[in-house]
Scaffold this motif. Structure first.
Motif, PDB file in Angstrom:
ATOM      1  N   GLN A 282       1.851 -27.155   5.475  1.00  0.00           N
ATOM      2  CA  GLN A 282       3.310 -27.298   5.503  1.00  0.00           C
ATOM      3  C   GLN A 282       4.009 -25.939   5.571  1.00  0.00           C
ATOM      4  N   VAL A 283       3.445 -24.925   4.912  1.00  0.00           N
ATOM      5  CA  VAL A 283       4.016 -23.580   5.016  1.00  0.00           C
ATOM      6  C   VAL A 283       3.934 -23.102   6.459  1.00  0.00           C
ATOM      7  N   TYR A 284       2.804 -23.353   7.104  1.00  0.00           N
ATOM      8  CA  TYR A 284       2.636 -22.964   8.511  1.00  0.00           C
ATOM      9  C   TYR A 284       3.689 -23.649   9.384  1.00  0.00           C
ATOM     10  N   ARG A 285       3.853 -24.938   9.209  1.00  0.00           N
ATOM     11  CA  ARG A 285       4.823 -25.696  10.025  1.00  0.00           C
ATOM     12  C   ARG A 285       6.247 -25.200   9.783  1.00  0.00           C
ATOM     13  N   LEU A 286       6.515 -24.827   8.534  1.00  0.00           N
ATOM     14  CA  LEU A 286       7.836 -24.293   8.197  1.00  0.00           C
ATOM     15  C   LEU A 286       8.060 -22.933   8.875  1.00  0.00           C
ATOM     16  N   LEU A 287       7.050 -22.069   8.804  1.00  0.00           N
ATOM     17  CA  LEU A 287       7.155 -20.741   9.432  1.00  0.00           C
ATOM     18  C   LEU A 287       7.318 -20.850  10.951  1.00  0.00           C
ATOM     19  N   GLU A 288       6.692 -21.870  11.534  1.00  0.00           N
ATOM     20  CA  GLU A 288       6.765 -22.063  12.990  1.00  0.00           C
ATOM     21  C   GLU A 288       8.045 -22.790  13.406  1.00  0.00           C
ATOM     22  N   GLY A 289       8.837 -23.214  12.437  1.00  0.00           N
ATOM     23  CA  GLY A 289      10.078 -23.922  12.753  1.00  0.00           C
ATOM     24  C   GLY A 289       9.872 -25.376  13.135  1.00  0.00           C
ATOM     25  N   GLU A 290       8.704 -25.926  12.786  1.00  0.00           N
ATOM     26  CA  GLU A 290       8.397 -27.317  13.158  1.00  0.00           C
ATOM     27  C   GLU A 290       8.990 -28.322  12.183  1.00  0.00           C
ATOM     28  N   VAL A 291       9.242 -27.885  10.944  1.00  0.00           N
ATOM     29  CA  VAL A 291       9.826 -28.772   9.931  1.00  0.00           C
ATOM     30  C   VAL A 291      10.894 -28.016   9.143  1.00  0.00           C
ATOM     31  N   THR A 292      11.777 -28.756   8.528  1.00  0.00           N
ATOM     32  CA  THR A 292      12.740 -28.158   7.595  1.00  0.00           C
ATOM     33  C   THR A 292      12.063 -28.045   6.232  1.00  0.00           C
ATOM     34  N   PRO A 293      12.592 -27.203   5.336  1.00  0.00           N
ATOM     35  CA  PRO A 293      12.015 -27.135   3.978  1.00  0.00           C
ATOM     36  C   PRO A 293      11.960 -28.499   3.290  1.00  0.00           C
ATOM     37  N   GLN A 294      13.020 -29.304   3.450  1.00  0.00           N
ATOM     38  CA  GLN A 294      13.057 -30.611   2.796  1.00  0.00           C
ATOM     39  C   GLN A 294      11.997 -31.541   3.370  1.00  0.00           C
ATOM     40  N   ARG A 295      11.816 -31.479   4.675  1.00  0.00           N
ATOM     41  CA  ARG A 295      10.805 -32.323   5.336  1.00  0.00           C
ATOM     42  C   ARG A 295       9.396 -31.936   4.882  1.00  0.00           C
ATOM     43  N   ALA A 296       9.158 -30.629   4.745  1.00  0.00           N
ATOM     44  CA  ALA A 296       7.848 -30.160   4.279  1.00  0.00           C
ATOM     45  C   ALA A 296       7.565 -30.699   2.882  1.00  0.00           C
ATOM     46  N   LEU A 297       8.585 -30.687   2.030  1.00  0.00           N
ATOM     47  CA  LEU A 297       8.449 -31.217   0.666  1.00  0.00           C
ATOM     48  C   LEU A 297       8.122 -32.700   0.708  1.00  0.00           C
ATOM     49  N   ASP A 298       8.872 -33.456   1.517  1.00  0.00           N
ATOM     50  CA  ASP A 298       8.658 -34.903   1.602  1.00  0.00           C
ATOM     51  C   ASP A 298       7.231 -35.220   2.035  1.00  0.00           C
ATOM     52  N   GLU A 299       6.723 -34.469   2.992  1.00  0.00           N
ATOM     53  CA  GLU A 299       5.371 -34.741   3.494  1.00  0.00           C
ATOM     54  C   GLU A 299       4.305 -34.449   2.431  1.00  0.00           C
ATOM     55  N   LEU A 300       4.542 -33.428   1.605  1.00  0.00           N
ATOM     56  CA  LEU A 300       3.596 -33.145   0.516  1.00  0.00           C
ATOM     57  C   LEU A 300       3.643 -34.241  -0.546  1.00  0.00           C
ATOM     58  N   MET A 301       4.846 -34.702  -0.861  1.00  0.00           N
ATOM     59  CA  MET A 301       5.000 -35.699  -1.923  1.00  0.00           C
ATOM     60  C   MET A 301       4.492 -37.079  -1.501  1.00  0.00           C
ATOM     61  N   LEU A 302       4.516 -37.361  -0.202  1.00  0.00           N
ATOM     62  CA  LEU A 302       4.166 -38.702   0.286  1.00  0.00           C
ATOM     63  C   LEU A 302       2.741 -38.793   0.810  1.00  0.00           C
ATOM     64  N   ARG A 303       1.922 -37.745   0.538  1.00  0.00           N
ATOM     65  CA  ARG A 303       0.518 -37.828   0.928  1.00  0.00           C
ATOM     66  C   ARG A 303      -0.169 -38.953   0.158  1.00  0.00           C
ATOM     67  N   ASP A 304      -1.308 -39.418   0.702  1.00  0.00           N
ATOM     68  CA  ASP A 304      -2.048 -40.483   0.024  1.00  0.00           C
ATOM     69  C   ASP A 304      -2.403 -40.044  -1.393  1.00  0.00           C
ATOM     70  N   ILE A 305      -2.280 -40.960  -2.345  1.00  0.00           N
ATOM     71  CA  ILE A 305      -2.626 -40.623  -3.731  1.00  0.00           C
ATOM     72  C   ILE A 305      -4.143 -40.525  -3.879  1.00  0.00           C
ATOM     73  N   LYS A 306      -4.562 -39.682  -4.836  1.00  0.00           N
ATOM     74  CA  LYS A 306      -5.988 -39.341  -4.957  1.00  0.00           C
ATOM     75  C   LYS A 306      -6.299 -38.863  -6.360  1.00  0.00           C
TER      76      LYS A 306
END
Length: 310
Positions: A282-306
């Motif tokens: 997600q840091v990579y995608r953020l640095l590349e401008g592929e996601v917003t900071p909020q979107r990066a957070l959402d994707e981390l929080m919504l990963r499959d539980i484990k």
């Protein structure tokens, strides 16, 4: 090689970190020669009779300087110390691996820890680690730099010590984003803890000992860098969360934020080896401008539980 008399120390790189290390050795009574690309002294002159050659240059300059140093006659007992935190974008090698490849018969020592140079310059207390596969070399460097304000520990795991200082820069960018979005203490604690898990996962692949990451060069450096506005990597994340572009941030940043380059190299390596690194991703995608900071957070929080330890 004994250390009860003044040694000659050549420090390559006159930025904030190189200058601080030069001052520490000098305060202990050693002869210190500081070299920078724009300085008046030649590299050959600075290296003359050095018992320790310490590299504190940014990652992008390491390979070139190693090639230059290799062209000179370096005494076999000279110890190389690397204080650079990063990965080579072409080879994915660490700085110590580059030095050791060029000088296979010399001792190479890694110096890394929770060392914000501005605080050390102010003579605030700090601790660091020197690691080498040659214990006597690490102990020699320990003696040269230790003081009442700078406590130096030795460690037999140079790969782990070096990777701790390198990988935490990526997590520090994420931590800056977390604070920039005002996500709170719980979120920050969760991020840093899972970031450490990610660092251990990558380190094990590289042959590092997991316990090294719970020491000064891993957890210690992670805590310092993830919690201080003095950290350039933290600043990158914090300002990205504030809406600035990466180009804008880097243009006004004093010095190098090594985590930006490290993130790209690390993700390439992780994908090749199928190592899960969700925060780095997600840091990579953020640095590349592929996601917003909020979107990066959402994707981390919504990963499959484990399970936690998996």
């Amino acid at each position: 090689m004994t250390n009860d008399q003044p040694q000659t120390v050549a420090i390559l790189g006159a930025g904030a970190w190189g200058t601080v290390l030069a001052n520490l050795a000098s305060a202990n009574g050693h002869r210190v020669h500081l070299w920078s690309r724009g300085g008046s002294d030649s590299l050959e002159a600075v290296l003359q009779d050095a018992q320790i050659i310490l590299s504190a240059i940014s990652m992008k300059g390491v390979a070139n300087v190693v090639t230059q140093v290799k062209s000179f006659d370096i005494a076999p007992q000279t110890i190389f110390v690397t204080a650079t935190k990063g990965l080579d974008p072409q080879t994915t090698l660490t700085p110590s691996q580059i030095w050791q490849t060029a000088f296979p018969h010399h001792a190479v020592v890694v110096l890394s820890g929770p060392n914000l140079s501005q605080e050390i310059q102010q003579e605030l207390p700090a601790a660091t680690v020197v690691a080498s596969s040659v214990p006597t070399a690490a102990e020699f460097v320990q003696q040269v730099f230790s003081s009442s304000r700078f406590r130096v520990y030795t460690n037999p795991d140079p790969v782990g010590v070096e990777l701790g200082g390198t990988l935490k820069n990526v997590i520090a960018i994420a931590s800056g984003v977390c604070d920039g979005l005002h996500l709170g203490t719980n979120a920050k604690a969760g991020l840093v803890t899972r970031g450490l898990t990610e660092m251990v996962r990558i380190g094990k692949f590289w042959g590092a000992k997991p316990e090294t990451f719970y020491g000064l060069s891993g957890l210690g450096d992670l805590l310092a860098t993830c919690n201080s506005p003095l950290s350039r990597n933290y600043q990158v994340g914090y300002q990205l969360a504030g809406g600035k572009t990466l180009a804008e941030i880097l243009a006004h940043l004093p010095g190098t934020a090594e985590g930006v380059n490290t993130c790209r190299v690390l993700l390439q390596k992780a994908r090749q080896q199928n190592i899960p690194v969700p925060i780095t991703e997600q840091v990579y995608r953020l640095l590349e401008g592929e996601v917003t900071p909020q979107r990066a957070l959402d994707e981390l929080m919504l990963r499959d539980i484990k399970p936690e330890y998996n």
